[in-house]
Design a protein around this motif. Structure first.
Motif, PDB file in Angstrom:
ATOM      1  N   LEU A  10       0.838  -1.202   0.000  1.00  0.00           N
ATOM      2  CA  LEU A  10       0.000   0.000   0.000  1.00  0.00           C
ATOM      3  C   LEU A  10       0.874   1.254   0.000  1.00  0.00           C
ATOM      4  O   LEU A  10       0.612   2.205  -0.751  1.00  0.00           O
ATOM      5  N   ARG A  11       1.917   1.264   0.830  1.00  0.00           N
ATOM      6  CA  ARG A  11       2.811   2.420   0.852  1.00  0.00           C
ATOM      7  C   ARG A  11       3.452   2.631  -0.515  1.00  0.00           C
ATOM      8  O   ARG A  11       3.540   3.751  -1.016  1.00  0.00           O
ATOM      9  N   ARG A  12       3.904   1.542  -1.130  1.00  0.00           N
ATOM     10  CA  ARG A  12       4.561   1.642  -2.433  1.00  0.00           C
ATOM     11  C   ARG A  12       3.596   2.189  -3.491  1.00  0.00           C
ATOM     12  O   ARG A  12       3.947   3.055  -4.300  1.00  0.00           O
ATOM     13  N   ALA A  13       2.375   1.674  -3.497  1.00  0.00           N
ATOM     14  CA  ALA A  13       1.398   2.115  -4.491  1.00  0.00           C
ATOM     15  C   ALA A  13       1.062   3.588  -4.331  1.00  0.00           C
ATOM     16  O   ALA A  13       0.961   4.339  -5.308  1.00  0.00           O
ATOM     17  N   ARG A  14       0.893   4.024  -3.087  1.00  0.00           N
ATOM     18  CA  ARG A  14       0.553   5.427  -2.847  1.00  0.00           C
ATOM     19  C   ARG A  14       1.735   6.349  -3.155  1.00  0.00           C
ATOM     20  O   ARG A  14       1.557   7.440  -3.691  1.00  0.00           O
ATOM     21  N   ALA A  15       2.930   5.906  -2.822  1.00  0.00           N
ATOM     22  CA  ALA A  15       4.108   6.712  -3.145  1.00  0.00           C
ATOM     23  C   ALA A  15       4.271   6.838  -4.659  1.00  0.00           C
ATOM     24  O   ALA A  15       4.595   7.913  -5.176  1.00  0.00           O
ATOM     25  N   ARG A  16       4.035   5.757  -5.366  1.00  0.00           N
ATOM     26  CA  ARG A  16       4.146   5.787  -6.827  1.00  0.00           C
ATOM     27  C   ARG A  16       3.115   6.739  -7.428  1.00  0.00           C
ATOM     28  O   ARG A  16       3.429   7.548  -8.307  1.00  0.00           O
ATOM     29  N   ALA A  17       1.874   6.648  -6.951  1.00  0.00           N
ATOM     30  CA  ALA A  17       0.833   7.541  -7.456  1.00  0.00           C
ATOM     31  C   ALA A  17       1.174   9.000  -7.162  1.00  0.00           C
ATOM     32  O   ALA A  17       0.967   9.894  -7.997  1.00  0.00           O
ATOM     33  N   TRP A  18       1.687   9.254  -5.977  1.00  0.00           N
ATOM     34  CA  TRP A  18       2.041  10.612  -5.557  1.00  0.00           C
ATOM     35  C   TRP A  18       3.166  11.163  -6.425  1.00  0.00           C
ATOM     36  O   TRP A  18       3.105  12.291  -6.903  1.00  0.00           O
ATOM     37  N   LEU A  19       4.206  10.345  -6.632  1.00  0.00           N
ATOM     38  CA  LEU A  19       5.324  10.801  -7.456  1.00  0.00           C
ATOM     39  C   LEU A  19       4.885  11.027  -8.901  1.00  0.00           C
ATOM     40  O   LEU A  19       5.338  11.971  -9.557  1.00  0.00           O
TER      41      LEU A  19
END
Length: 383
Positions: A273-282
């Protein structure tokens, strides 16, 4: 010389690495010949380090095949005699045949593509994808030789991978790869435009996992990739394979002793979940920066979520492709380092992943990944 397709569609060329496949190359070619109106224009066989009658078998079949055939014979040095080298050169020859506007497809010599393999691939490309990953399934009869407990383990691992991928789909949706989709990156079924293949630098000449590395290279340059569940190929379930470290070796190793951890692409659900949200944010920051907007505040917020200084994020979001920026941030950020999942903890992790998916489907009730337990009870007792 590039092929001139007789229809309005781009030229389609299939590239197949081949090594000692006298018994299986016939079914492989016949399956490609049975594609109906979507028959390939050309097939390239890169026959390398072969000691059996593969080439003679191909030559006997060639006159009856509905496509042109190139048989390139090579003897690579031992250190280079693997599927990565062979698939890379096979696709280079295929690209020259297809031309700049063409389409490359690749499969394995022990595979039998479904009758609609090319047709469904073309549908995915027509919807906007520039690369298409199909699904590989073991021949049902050959699968009987694999112990039932390994099939059950694989089913559980695939189910967990699917739930993790659903987290990515909900937290960082991809318009070119909508749900439902799958998570495979098998060289038995990959299609790509020549333009995208060239932009990615071709297939990496790696001894194992050249297919995964190729998909990573495509992502690095922002290639739209579709994981199409209806693009199918049947592969062998043999345990004496041609590629060292390939699927056959994996099956043989697991028959002797099952791996204690899952595939290294799978991680704890909270990490996912952290990875997916960080990717979307970036991705959002990269897009905003591309149109000249001030992203300083948002960059600082992403950095805080990841536990790094703002400049750590800012320096890694500069580049022509989002994929390159994400790869740098992911590789160089401690909180994004991948952790393995122990098979003994799989049920616990799967349940957590299901909970996260339910929360994402219900709306923004899970505000950040810190509300999700990131370690199994067993892991917490160790650390």
């Amino acid at each position: 010389m590039p092929i001139r397709s007789l229809s309005s569609r781009p030229a389609m060329v299939v590239a197949v690495p081949v090594r000692d496949e006298e018994a299986r190359i016939g079914p492989c070619l016949l399956a490609l010949a049975a594609q109906g109106g979507a028959t390939p224009d050309h097939v390239v066989l890169l026959v390398n380090n072969t000691t059996d009658g593969t080439v003679a078998r191909v030559r006997d079949m060639a006159p009856a095949l509905p496509f042109a055939l190139t048989v390139a014979c090579r003897v690579y040095p031992d250190a280079q005699a693997h599927a990565g080298t062979a698939r890379r050169e096979a696709m280079e020859i295929a690209a020259a045949r297809a031309g700049a506007g063409g389409i490359l497809l690749t499969t394995d010599a022990d595979g039998r593509v479904a009758p609609d393999w090319i047709g469904r691939t073309l549908s995915a490309l027509a919807a906007g994808a520039q690369a298409v990953c199909g699904r590989a399934r073991i021949d049902p009869m050959e699968a009987l030789a694999i112990p039932a407990h390994l099939h059950r383990d694989d089913d559980r691992e695939v189910a967990y991978a699917t739930v993790l991928d659903r987290i990515h789909d909900l937290a960082d949706p991809d318009p070119f790869d909508p749900w439902p989709r799958h998570t495979e990156h098998s060289g038995a079924s990959i299609a790509v435009t020549v333009a995208a293949w060239a932009r990615a630098g071709g297939v990496p000449a790696l001894p194992i996992a050249e297919d995964r590395a190729f998909i990573a290279a495509l992502r690095r340059v922002d290639t739209p990739i579709r994981h199409a569940a209806d693009v199918r190929v049947t592969v062998s379930g043999r345990i004496l394979g041609r590629a060292r470290g390939g699927m056959a070796d994996t099956i043989a190793r697991r028959m002797e002793r099952q791996d204690a951890v899952l595939d290294d692409s799978l991680e704890p659900a909270g990490d996912c979940l952290r990875r997916a949200r960080a990717r979307a944010w970036l991705r959002h920051l990269h897009d905003e920066q591309g149109i000249g907007r001030d992203t300083r505040a948002s960059t600082a917020s992403l950095a805080a979520m990841l536990g790094v200084p703002t400049h750590h994020v800012a320096h890694r979001m500069i580049g022509p492709y989002f994929g390159m920026c994400w790869e740098r941030l992911e590789a160089e950020t401690p909180s994004l380092r991948r952790r393995r999942v122990h098979r003994s903890d799989l049920a616990w992790h799967h349940a957590r992943a299901v909970d996260i998916v339910a929360g994402l489907l219900d709306g923004p009730c899970i505000q950040d990944d810190r509300q999700v337990p990131l370690m199994s009870p067993a892991s917490r007792s160790i650390r």
